[in-house]
Scaffold this motif. Structure first.
Motif, PDB file in Angstrom:
ATOM      1  N   GLU A 144     -13.250 -11.668   4.609  1.00 49.87           N
ATOM      2  CA  GLU A 144     -13.536 -12.897   4.762  1.00 49.87           C
ATOM      3  C   GLU A 144     -15.522 -13.675   3.810  1.00 49.87           C
ATOM      4  OE1 GLU A 144     -12.367 -16.031   7.496  1.00 49.87           O
ATOM      5  OE2 GLU A 144     -14.142 -15.347   8.261  1.00 49.87           O
ATOM      6  N   GLN A 145     -15.836 -12.082   4.531  1.00 50.02           N
ATOM      7  CA  GLN A 145     -17.508 -12.424   4.736  1.00 50.02           C
ATOM      8  C   GLN A 145     -17.858 -11.458   3.728  1.00 50.02           C
ATOM      9  OE1 GLN A 145     -19.959 -13.768   7.743  1.00 50.02           O
ATOM     10  NE2 GLN A 145     -18.232 -15.380   7.982  1.00 50.02           N
ATOM     11  N   LYS A 146     -18.922 -11.904   2.958  1.00 55.55           N
ATOM     12  CA  LYS A 146     -19.733 -10.129   1.872  1.00 55.55           C
ATOM     13  C   LYS A 146     -20.460  -9.560   2.884  1.00 55.55           C
ATOM     14  CE  LYS A 146     -20.344  -8.197  -2.617  1.00 55.55           C
ATOM     15  NZ  LYS A 146     -21.073  -9.753  -3.441  1.00 55.55           N
ATOM     16  N   GLY A 147     -19.951  -8.060   3.428  1.00 56.27           N
ATOM     17  CA  GLY A 147     -21.113  -7.241   3.823  1.00 56.27           C
ATOM     18  C   GLY A 147     -20.581  -6.082   4.227  1.00 56.27           C
ATOM     19  N   TRP A 148     -20.994  -4.880   5.271  1.00 55.26           N
ATOM     20  CA  TRP A 148     -20.415  -3.947   5.131  1.00 55.26           C
ATOM     21  C   TRP A 148     -20.268  -3.580   6.911  1.00 55.26           C
ATOM     22  CZ3 TRP A 148     -19.383   0.030   1.875  1.00 55.26           C
ATOM     23  CH2 TRP A 148     -20.288  -0.038   0.413  1.00 55.26           C
ATOM     24  N   TRP A 149     -19.256  -3.313   7.167  1.00 55.09           N
ATOM     25  CA  TRP A 149     -18.423  -2.805   8.301  1.00 55.09           C
ATOM     26  C   TRP A 149     -18.953  -2.247   8.535  1.00 55.09           C
ATOM     27  CZ3 TRP A 149     -12.861  -4.780   7.760  1.00 55.09           C
ATOM     28  CH2 TRP A 149     -12.458  -6.441   7.336  1.00 55.09           C
ATOM     29  N   LYS A 150     -19.031  -1.872  10.280  1.00 51.49           N
ATOM     30  CA  LYS A 150     -19.490  -0.048  10.583  1.00 51.49           C
ATOM     31  C   LYS A 150     -18.257   0.789  10.528  1.00 51.49           C
ATOM     32  CE  LYS A 150     -20.749  -2.388  15.362  1.00 51.49           C
ATOM     33  NZ  LYS A 150     -21.357  -2.595  16.151  1.00 51.49           N
ATOM     34  N   ARG A 151     -17.175   0.043  11.136  1.00 51.65           N
ATOM     35  CA  ARG A 151     -16.030   0.882  10.661  1.00 51.65           C
ATOM     36  C   ARG A 151     -14.846  -0.240  10.648  1.00 51.65           C
ATOM     37  NH1 ARG A 151     -17.531  -1.075  16.195  1.00 51.65           N
ATOM     38  NH2 ARG A 151     -16.183  -2.506  17.025  1.00 51.65           N
ATOM     39  N   LEU A 152     -13.558   0.520  10.747  1.00 49.20           N
ATOM     40  CA  LEU A 152     -12.122   0.088   9.731  1.00 49.20           C
ATOM     41  C   LEU A 152     -11.708  -1.175  10.416  1.00 49.20           C
ATOM     42  CD1 LEU A 152     -10.440  -0.667   7.659  1.00 49.20           C
ATOM     43  CD2 LEU A 152      -8.834   0.702   8.821  1.00 49.20           C
ATOM     44  N   LEU A 153     -11.457  -0.537  11.635  1.00 52.62           N
ATOM     45  CA  LEU A 153     -11.156  -1.785  13.121  1.00 52.62           C
ATOM     46  C   LEU A 153     -12.037  -1.925  13.857  1.00 52.62           C
ATOM     47  CD1 LEU A 153      -8.140   0.784  14.049  1.00 52.62           C
ATOM     48  CD2 LEU A 153      -8.053  -0.668  12.411  1.00 52.62           C
ATOM     49  N   LYS A 154     -11.433  -2.922  14.913  1.00 57.18           N
ATOM     50  CA  LYS A 154     -11.743  -4.273  15.570  1.00 57.18           C
ATOM     51  C   LYS A 154     -12.282  -3.064  17.175  1.00 57.18           C
ATOM     52  CE  LYS A 154     -11.327  -8.671  15.861  1.00 57.18           C
ATOM     53  NZ  LYS A 154     -12.125  -9.750  15.802  1.00 57.18           N
ATOM     54  N   SER A 155     -11.175  -1.941  17.871  1.00 56.12           N
ATOM     55  CA  SER A 155     -11.464  -1.457  18.391  1.00 56.12           C
ATOM     56  C   SER A 155     -12.702  -0.389  18.188  1.00 56.12           C
ATOM     57  CB  SER A 155      -9.759  -0.702  18.956  1.00 56.12           C
ATOM     58  OG  SER A 155     -10.130   0.628  19.838  1.00 56.12           O
ATOM     59  N   GLU A 156     -13.318  -0.243  19.180  1.00 59.20           N
ATOM     60  CA  GLU A 156     -14.609   0.597  19.729  1.00 59.20           C
ATOM     61  C   GLU A 156     -13.825   2.532  19.927  1.00 59.20           C
ATOM     62  OE1 GLU A 156     -18.064   0.079  21.295  1.00 59.20           O
ATOM     63  OE2 GLU A 156     -17.929  -2.238  20.522  1.00 59.20           O
ATOM     64  N   GLN A 157     -12.262   2.904  20.017  1.00 60.23           N
ATOM     65  CA  GLN A 157     -12.082   3.618  20.275  1.00 60.23           C
ATOM     66  C   GLN A 157     -11.679   4.182  19.260  1.00 60.23           C
ATOM     67  OE1 GLN A 157      -8.201   2.807  22.749  1.00 60.23           O
ATOM     68  NE2 GLN A 157      -9.571   2.279  23.953  1.00 60.23           N
ATOM     69  N   LYS A 158     -12.091   5.593  18.568  1.00 58.08           N
ATOM     70  CA  LYS A 158     -11.852   6.616  18.315  1.00 58.08           C
ATOM     71  C   LYS A 158     -10.355   5.955  17.790  1.00 58.08           C
ATOM     72  CE  LYS A 158     -10.893  11.395  16.970  1.00 58.08           C
ATOM     73  NZ  LYS A 158     -10.364  12.973  17.426  1.00 58.08           N
ATOM     74  N   PRO A 159     -10.554   6.055  16.354  1.00 56.15           N
ATOM     75  CA  PRO A 159      -8.789   5.390  15.209  1.00 56.15           C
ATOM     76  C   PRO A 159      -8.294   6.843  15.504  1.00 56.15           C
ATOM     77  CG  PRO A 159     -10.929   6.628  14.154  1.00 56.15           C
ATOM     78  CD  PRO A 159     -10.951   6.008  14.955  1.00 56.15           C
ATOM     79  N   PRO A 160      -6.320   6.475  15.410  1.00 54.70           N
ATOM     80  CA  PRO A 160      -5.745   6.729  15.428  1.00 54.70           C
ATOM     81  C   PRO A 160      -5.354   7.842  14.603  1.00 54.70           C
ATOM     82  CG  PRO A 160      -4.894   4.785  15.573  1.00 54.70           C
ATOM     83  CD  PRO A 160      -6.344   4.813  15.122  1.00 54.70           C
ATOM     84  N   PRO A 161      -5.067   8.997  14.604  1.00 52.06           N
ATOM     85  CA  PRO A 161      -5.034  10.330  13.520  1.00 52.06           C
ATOM     86  C   PRO A 161      -4.189   9.949  11.942  1.00 52.06           C
ATOM     87  CG  PRO A 161      -3.131  10.725  15.643  1.00 52.06           C
ATOM     88  CD  PRO A 161      -3.837   9.738  16.039  1.00 52.06           C
ATOM     89  N   TYR A 162      -3.358   8.643  12.302  1.00 55.11           N
ATOM     90  CA  TYR A 162      -3.041   8.445  10.501  1.00 55.11           C
ATOM     91  C   TYR A 162      -3.614   7.688   9.836  1.00 55.11           C
ATOM     92  CZ  TYR A 162      -1.575   4.223  12.905  1.00 55.11           C
ATOM     93  OH  TYR A 162      -1.455   2.891  13.485  1.00 55.11           O
ATOM     94  N   ILE A 163      -5.065   7.253  10.219  1.00 53.25           N
ATOM     95  CA  ILE A 163      -6.016   7.346   9.507  1.00 53.25           C
ATOM     96  C   ILE A 163      -7.088   8.186   9.363  1.00 53.25           C
ATOM     97  CG2 ILE A 163      -7.952   4.907   9.665  1.00 53.25           C
ATOM     98  CD1 ILE A 163      -6.067   2.980  11.672  1.00 53.25           C
ATOM     99  N   LYS A 164      -7.468   7.996   7.793  1.00 54.75           N
ATOM    100  CA  LYS A 164      -8.519   8.453   7.361  1.00 54.75           C
ATOM    101  C   LYS A 164      -9.308   7.888   6.671  1.00 54.75           C
ATOM    102  CE  LYS A 164      -5.463  12.448   8.661  1.00 54.75           C
ATOM    103  NZ  LYS A 164      -4.392  12.937   7.877  1.00 54.75           N
ATOM    104  N   VAL A 165     -10.296   8.383   6.578  1.00 52.90           N
ATOM    105  CA  VAL A 165     -11.332   8.206   5.058  1.00 52.90           C
ATOM    106  C   VAL A 165     -10.747   8.365   3.764  1.00 52.90           C
ATOM    107  CG1 VAL A 165     -13.662   7.982   4.262  1.00 52.90           C
ATOM    108  CG2 VAL A 165     -13.304   8.006   6.598  1.00 52.90           C
ATOM    109  N   ASP A 166     -10.825   7.948   2.926  1.00 49.99           N
ATOM    110  CA  ASP A 166     -10.285   8.008   1.865  1.00 49.99           C
ATOM    111  C   ASP A 166     -11.936   8.474   1.344  1.00 49.99           C
ATOM    112  OD1 ASP A 166      -9.478   8.030  -0.842  1.00 49.99           O
ATOM    113  OD2 ASP A 166      -8.466   6.330  -1.265  1.00 49.99           O
ATOM    114  N   TRP A 167     -12.421   9.685   0.694  1.00 44.86           N
ATOM    115  CA  TRP A 167     -13.353  10.223   0.167  1.00 44.86           C
ATOM    116  C   TRP A 167     -13.469  10.098  -1.201  1.00 44.86           C
ATOM    117  CZ3 TRP A 167     -16.765   9.914   3.503  1.00 44.86           C
ATOM    118  CH2 TRP A 167     -16.754  10.878   4.798  1.00 44.86           C
TER     119      TRP A 167
END
Length: 152
Positions: free
Chosen positions: A81-104
């Motif tokens: 919605e707004q241009k800018g860099w997100w510090k993470r993918l998910l709203k939750s500050e917890q460690k992301p689930p194991p099925y979510i990975k960075v696309d290098w």
């Protein structure tokens, strides 16, 4: 009971790229909601249901979300919605689930975005072995068109 598919993610200042790794998926459904909820569902090759609901870090523009269904994966471009860099993918500050990975393969650092050689776009939505000659928005379906194609 449904399973979660592997989801790879990368970002640019204006969009998030999500790649759902699910070969030969059928009955694919992708939904983007303005408050940042991304929902994916499909049926796998053996008939097992797959479901992933992600509460993204910030709001998105559903009209700017595009999806391309390939043989090995489902590629989604989600417009922020707004241009800018997100510090993470998910709203939750917890460690992301194991099925979510960075696309290098698509990852670009904030200070590298201006470099055209590293800049991913919808033009490079085709992976090797999948329609390498695609360009622009060819083959990409905006979500309303995807719903029409499915008969909804």
């Amino acid at each position: 009971m449904s399973r979660q598919p592997e989801v790879l993610w990368a970002q640019r200042s204006d969009k998030i790229y999500l790649t759902v790794s699910l070969p030969d998926a059928k009955d694919v459904s992708v939904k983007c909601e303005p408050e940042g909820v991304f929902t994916f569902s499909a049926v796998g090759v053996n008939g097992e249901p797959f479901l992933a609901t992600l509460r993204l870090f910030e709001n998105i523009n559903p009209q700017g979300c595009k999806t391309k269904i390939g043989l090995r994966n489902i590629l989604c471009s989600v417009q922020k919605e707004q241009k800018g860099w997100w510090k993470r993918l998910l709203k939750s500050e917890q460690k992301p689930p194991p099925y979510i990975k960075v696309d290098w393969n698509r990852w670009c650092d904030e200070d590298d975005e201006d470099s055209e050689s590293n800049l991913a776009s919808d033009e490079d939505f085709a992976y090797a072995g999948e329609n390498d000659e695609s360009s622009g928005d060819e083959g990409m379906l905006y979500l309303p068109d995807l719903e029409k194609a499915r008969g909804n």
